[in-house]
Design a protein around this motif. Sequence first.
Motif, PDB file in Angstrom:
ATOM      1  N   PRO A 137       0.836  -1.065  -0.130  1.00 35.07           N
ATOM      2  CA  PRO A 137      -0.095   0.040  -0.213  1.00 35.07           C
ATOM      3  C   PRO A 137       0.851   1.341  -0.129  1.00 35.07           C
ATOM      4  O   PRO A 137       1.880   1.313   0.562  1.00 35.07           O
ATOM      5  N   ASP A 138       0.416   2.168  -0.614  1.00 40.11           N
ATOM      6  CA  ASP A 138       1.276   3.394  -0.742  1.00 40.11           C
ATOM      7  C   ASP A 138       0.213   4.794  -0.964  1.00 40.11           C
ATOM      8  O   ASP A 138      -0.869   4.498  -1.507  1.00 40.11           O
ATOM      9  N   LEU A 139       0.893   5.931  -1.011  1.00 40.74           N
ATOM     10  CA  LEU A 139       0.173   7.106  -1.389  1.00 40.74           C
ATOM     11  C   LEU A 139       0.604   7.323  -2.740  1.00 40.74           C
ATOM     12  O   LEU A 139       1.380   6.661  -3.437  1.00 40.74           O
ATOM     13  N   PRO A 140       0.110   8.384  -3.551  1.00 39.47           N
ATOM     14  CA  PRO A 140       0.372   8.601  -4.838  1.00 39.47           C
ATOM     15  C   PRO A 140       1.828   9.238  -4.989  1.00 39.47           C
ATOM     16  O   PRO A 140       2.401   9.847  -4.080  1.00 39.47           O
ATOM     17  N   THR A 148      -4.345  16.374  -2.903  1.00 39.54           N
ATOM     18  CA  THR A 148      -5.631  15.916  -3.213  1.00 39.54           C
ATOM     19  C   THR A 148      -6.162  14.967  -2.358  1.00 39.54           C
ATOM     20  O   THR A 148      -7.269  14.682  -1.892  1.00 39.54           O
ATOM     21  N   TYR A 149      -5.409  13.736  -2.506  1.00 35.72           N
ATOM     22  CA  TYR A 149      -5.799  12.522  -2.215  1.00 35.72           C
ATOM     23  C   TYR A 149      -6.005  12.416  -0.542  1.00 35.72           C
ATOM     24  O   TYR A 149      -6.997  11.874  -0.021  1.00 35.72           O
ATOM     25  N   LEU A 150      -5.092  13.099  -0.052  1.00 36.75           N
ATOM     26  CA  LEU A 150      -5.120  13.024   1.534  1.00 36.75           C
ATOM     27  C   LEU A 150      -6.370  13.932   2.052  1.00 36.75           C
ATOM     28  O   LEU A 150      -7.031  13.702   2.830  1.00 36.75           O
ATOM     29  N   VAL A 155      -6.478   6.816   2.166  1.00 36.97           N
ATOM     30  CA  VAL A 155      -5.196   6.291   2.814  1.00 36.97           C
ATOM     31  C   VAL A 155      -4.592   5.297   1.887  1.00 36.97           C
ATOM     32  O   VAL A 155      -5.028   5.454   0.719  1.00 36.97           O
ATOM     33  N   ARG A 156      -3.216   5.140   2.287  1.00 39.70           N
ATOM     34  CA  ARG A 156      -2.473   4.136   1.809  1.00 39.70           C
ATOM     35  C   ARG A 156      -3.173   3.092   1.257  1.00 39.70           C
ATOM     36  O   ARG A 156      -3.988   2.461   1.896  1.00 39.70           O
ATOM     37  N   ASP A 157      -2.915   2.712  -0.176  1.00 45.68           N
ATOM     38  CA  ASP A 157      -3.676   1.647  -0.806  1.00 45.68           C
ATOM     39  C   ASP A 157      -2.893   1.186  -1.777  1.00 45.68           C
ATOM     40  O   ASP A 157      -1.882   1.724  -2.528  1.00 45.68           O
ATOM     41  N   ARG A 158      -3.039  -0.301  -2.251  1.00 42.08           N
ATOM     42  CA  ARG A 158      -2.290  -0.952  -3.203  1.00 42.08           C
ATOM     43  C   ARG A 158      -2.519  -0.555  -4.514  1.00 42.08           C
ATOM     44  O   ARG A 158      -1.653  -0.478  -5.304  1.00 42.08           O
TER      45      ARG A 158
END
Length: 346
Positions: A137-140, A148-150, A155-158
């Motif tokens: 799992p990771d962030l962009p 934008t994601y956070l 959250v961190r995702d595969r």
Amino acid sequence: MSAAPLADSSTPDIPGVPDIPAARSVPSVPSVSSVSPVLAEVVRSGFVEGRHRGSLVLLAADGSIELALGEVATPVFPRSSNKPMQAAGVLRAGLDLAGERLALAAASHSGEAFHRDLVQKMLAEHGLTTGQLQCPPDLPLDPAEVETYLAAGAVRDRVTMNCSGKHAAMLAVCALRGWPTESYLDPGHPLQELIHSVVEEVAGESVAAVGTDGCGAPLMAISLTGLARAFRSFVLAAPGSAERRVADAMRAHPEYVAGTRRPDTWLMREVPGALSKMGAEAVQAVALPDGRALAFKIDDGGGRALGPVLARALGLLGVDAPVVSRIGRAPLLGGGREVGEIRATF
């Protein structure tokens, strides 16, 4: 590639001292005979405060070496610059990918929404789930996208991990062929053995070592000259071949290979026929449609030197386009204003 284990070096029985497992030998590259040349320097307020050493090779259109700086015959881990070869292996195994899906299979994507959506579609199209992805799992990867994601509460995702497109393609071909999906990252898995042979074929040399990449996939070590030869072979491959299909998909859909704010995308978009792929630890490979090619690695992994070194190398190959200056610009700030730059030195 495995190496013979070292003699047992576990800690003897000493009261109060826990047992330490025996050391394992690790495949090593040949020793470097000299210090690598400086490829870029960091200049602040007119003062050189840092230097990035590395190795670089340029190939002429006929495949001959036009320029070699440093250890261009010494094996390195190309990291994600190996991804076009991995994607070609997936095609050779029988998966019929094209367009954006094939570009994403060769990607270190930025984790933007359109990347994440297509990874999920690719999995669903083959009866697979995100839970079967074995990348971490990771962030962009893209800093702007992270904000934008956070902000959206994610959250961190595969799926968000930059290698998820490659993993989705690997899982898909395993499902198609009836190969085990739970062990698709094992170096002895049929898919990984096929990819190993593809790397050796297009690089024109034997794989010197096999390691584990950041995403968990097997990682094959080849020389920078072999890496440049591999990219050259992709752009010169016959139409319809696995290698040419990968090259064509990447060049037609560069935003799926990288992202909307990435140098690989800019280069493939603005230099007709260019094939470009960066890798972690400051690796870069590029091929032009006539067979000119380059590959380099910054020794210390300093990604900030990638742009200036790439721009200078492209200039030496005769690429004259506004995007080269854009890629090469690496200003240093002081107090919010520009006070220096990172610049190539060759």
